[in-house]
Write a protein that holds these residues in place. Structure first.
Motif, PDB file in Angstrom:
ATOM      1  N   ALA A 224      20.414  45.724 -51.969  1.00 33.64           N
ATOM      2  CA  ALA A 224      21.609  44.874 -51.944  1.00 33.64           C
ATOM      3  C   ALA A 224      22.200  44.710 -53.339  1.00 33.64           C
ATOM      4  N   LYS A 229      30.203  44.139 -53.271  1.00 31.85           N
ATOM      5  CA  LYS A 229      30.153  42.968 -52.392  1.00 31.85           C
ATOM      6  C   LYS A 229      30.505  43.271 -50.938  1.00 31.85           C
ATOM      7  N   ARG A 232      27.689  45.121 -49.376  1.00 33.12           N
ATOM      8  CA  ARG A 232      26.507  44.269 -49.321  1.00 33.12           C
ATOM      9  C   ARG A 232      26.524  43.410 -48.065  1.00 33.12           C
TER      10      ARG A 232
END
Length: 279
Positions: A224, A229, A232
């Motif tokens: 991760a 983002k 993720r």
């Protein structure tokens, strides 16, 4: 005019390009050596070199080596318009200035005056097409971007041996074959585009396999951290669908854990579905 200065068995000589039989000695050297009475490399030595089938002979002109002294990038003049640039396992900067022999099919390099001291060639950055072409035993050259990353990593000590081995492995066979989870995690930051997506998916599958086998899902956090983002968040959803693993990405210290019911049961690992579902 370009000439090559070679040292071998305590002697030295200037050779006109290209390097290889008939090993034409530059006339200036002949005159100077005759006047000085100094040692020189004998014609018999050159005859033996020419008889070695498949041997590539060159002079190591420069090196780049990291703080850990593993690996080493060597730039070797081989008598052509382009130098041969290879990657050698271990510290090989001591070869700079030496006359070396490269045995492509065995993937080794050694000083010509001591073939018992050989080092493993683990990759090819660039070189003349007839040397790195198909059937020579040396890998195809890396892309300019890959070579730049490796060279910069070595210069600044930022490329670990694990990252380096992962990059070379990916260059040689892509994501096929057997990959360790640690190797995949080391590889992901260096890829872009579709190769990045494929590596992320392969790493995520390895995370599920490790968690299902050992009950350890901590590598999910490591993966991760390598993702932008938006991806993720998609990775978090992908985990929840295909496994009992959940990510807590809201805290500064991100965590991964296996969600269990009061009776200790949990959502099954759906590995077959995960393997065909992109992140």
């Amino acid at each position: 005019m370009e000439v090559f200065f070679l040292r071998h068995n305590g002697g030295s000589v200037w050779i006109e390009p290209p390097l290889g039989p008939p090993w034409t000695i530059h006339p200036c050297f002949e005159r100077e050596q005759a006047a000085a009475g100094a040692d020189r490399i004998s014609p018999a030595t050159f005859s033996r070199l020419g008889a070695c089938d498949g041997l590539i002979v060159g002079v190591v002109q420069g090196s780049e080596v990291g703080q850990s002294r593993d690996p080493t990038v060597l730039r070797i003049a081989v008598g052509m318009n382009a130098d041969l640039v290879i990657v050698v396992k271990g510290g090989a900067d001591w070869l700079v200035g030496k006359l070396v022999g490269i045995v492509p099919f065995a993937r080794i390099i050694h000083p010509l005056d001591d073939s018992s001291v050989s080092m493993q060639i683990v990759g090819t950055v660039s070189g003349p097409s007839h040397i790195i072409g198909k059937g020579t035993g040396l890998n195809a050259p890396m892309s300019e971007a890959e070579a730049f990353k490796i060279n910069m990593g070595i210069r600044h000590g930022s490329l670990t041996p694990l990252q380096f081995r992962a990059l070379l492995k990916h260059k040689g066979s892509g994501l096929s074959g057997k990959w360790k989870l640690t190797e995949l995690l080391a590889l992901v930051p260096f890829l872009v585009g579709r190769e990045f997506d494929r590596a992320v998916h392969a790493t995520a599958i390895a995370v599920l396999e490790a968690a299902a086998l050992h009950g350890d899902c901590s590598a999910a956090v490591n993966l991760a951290r390598l993702l932008p983002k938006p991806k993720r968040k998609r990775f978090d959803r992908w985990l929840r669908i295909h496994s009992p693993i959940s990510l807590d990405l809201t805290r500064r210290e991100r965590k991964a854990f296996i969600v269990k019911a009061r009776d200790g049961s949990h959502h099954p690992y759906c590995l077959d579905l995960a393997r065909v579902t992109a992140i």
